[in-house]
Scaffold this motif. Structure first.
Motif, short mmCIF file in Angstrom:
data_model
loop_
_atom_site.label_atom_id
_atom_site.label_comp_id
_atom_site.label_asym_id
_atom_site.label_seq_id
_atom_site.Cartn_x
_atom_site.Cartn_y
_atom_site.Cartn_z
N VAL A 14 -6.49 1.46 9.02
CA VAL A 14 -5.39 0.56 9.36
C VAL A 14 -5.38 -0.65 8.42
N ASN A 15 -6.54 -0.94 7.81
CA ASN A 15 -6.64 -2.08 6.90
C ASN A 15 -6.42 -1.72 5.44
N SER A 16 -6.12 -0.45 5.17
CA SER A 16 -5.89 -0.04 3.78
C SER A 16 -4.51 -0.54 3.33
N PRO A 17 -4.31 -0.69 2.02
CA PRO A 17 -3.01 -1.16 1.52
C PRO A 17 -1.85 -0.25 1.96
N ARG A 65 -1.18 -0.84 5.72
CA ARG A 65 -0.59 -2.17 5.92
C ARG A 65 0.87 -2.18 5.49
N ILE A 109 2.83 0.05 8.49
CA ILE A 109 2.87 -0.42 9.88
C ILE A 109 4.14 -1.24 10.12
#
Length: 158
Positions: free
Chosen positions: A122-125, A128, A131
């Protein structure tokens, strides 16, 4: 304490690993230490030191998993009504607008990410950039090769 988003699959895998560590690995290591102790002098006993190192790693992993599970915010995307919006846990098919190449990713927690299995953090470019977007939206995502535009083709809550 921060809560960590995690899919139901990810939480199950961690619980399974925790059970394995507590019920199989921990007793095996304790038995190895006891056996190595019987060999006498502990200073030069490589088996004893190796078993103690395994024990340290095992106990550290148990604490790590228990910490993650206690702070996990488990999200079951199948329980959400699919409004076509990209959310944590969703499976998203995107198309590179230049090459028409399609790829499908599932957006998961950091510990679950595995690019070979098309599971992205969920924190990957990429995640992001996706989302909050919806089907037919264009997401401009910064990649090592520069900004690439992806069209969102499909959003599944599976």
């Amino acid at each position: 304490m921060n809560s960590y988003p995690m899919t139901t699959d990810g939480a199950k895998k961690l619980r399974d690993e925790l059970e394995q560590l507590k019920s199989v690995e921990r007793p095996r290591i304790i038995a190895s230490i006891a056996e190595a102790r019987e060999h006498g002098d502990l200073k030069e006993n490589a088996e004893y030191h190796a078993a103690r190192e395994q024990q340290s790693f095992c106990e550290g992993r148990i604490q790590d998993i228990e910490g993650k599970l206690s702070n996990a915010q488990i999200i079951d995307v199948t329980k959400l009504s699919n409004n076509g919006k990209v959310v944590f846990g969703a499976t998203v098919t995107i198309m590179n607008t230049e090459t028409d190449e399609e790829i499908t990713y599932r957006i998961v927690g950091d510990d679950e990410a595995n690019i070979k299995n098309k599971l992205i953090s969920v924190n990957s470019p990429i995640a992001r950039g996706l989302i909050g977007k919806e089907i037919d939206d264009i997401a401009a995502i910064q990649t090592p090769a520069g900004v690439v535009e992806f069209e969102i083709i499909e959003v599944e809550y599976i």
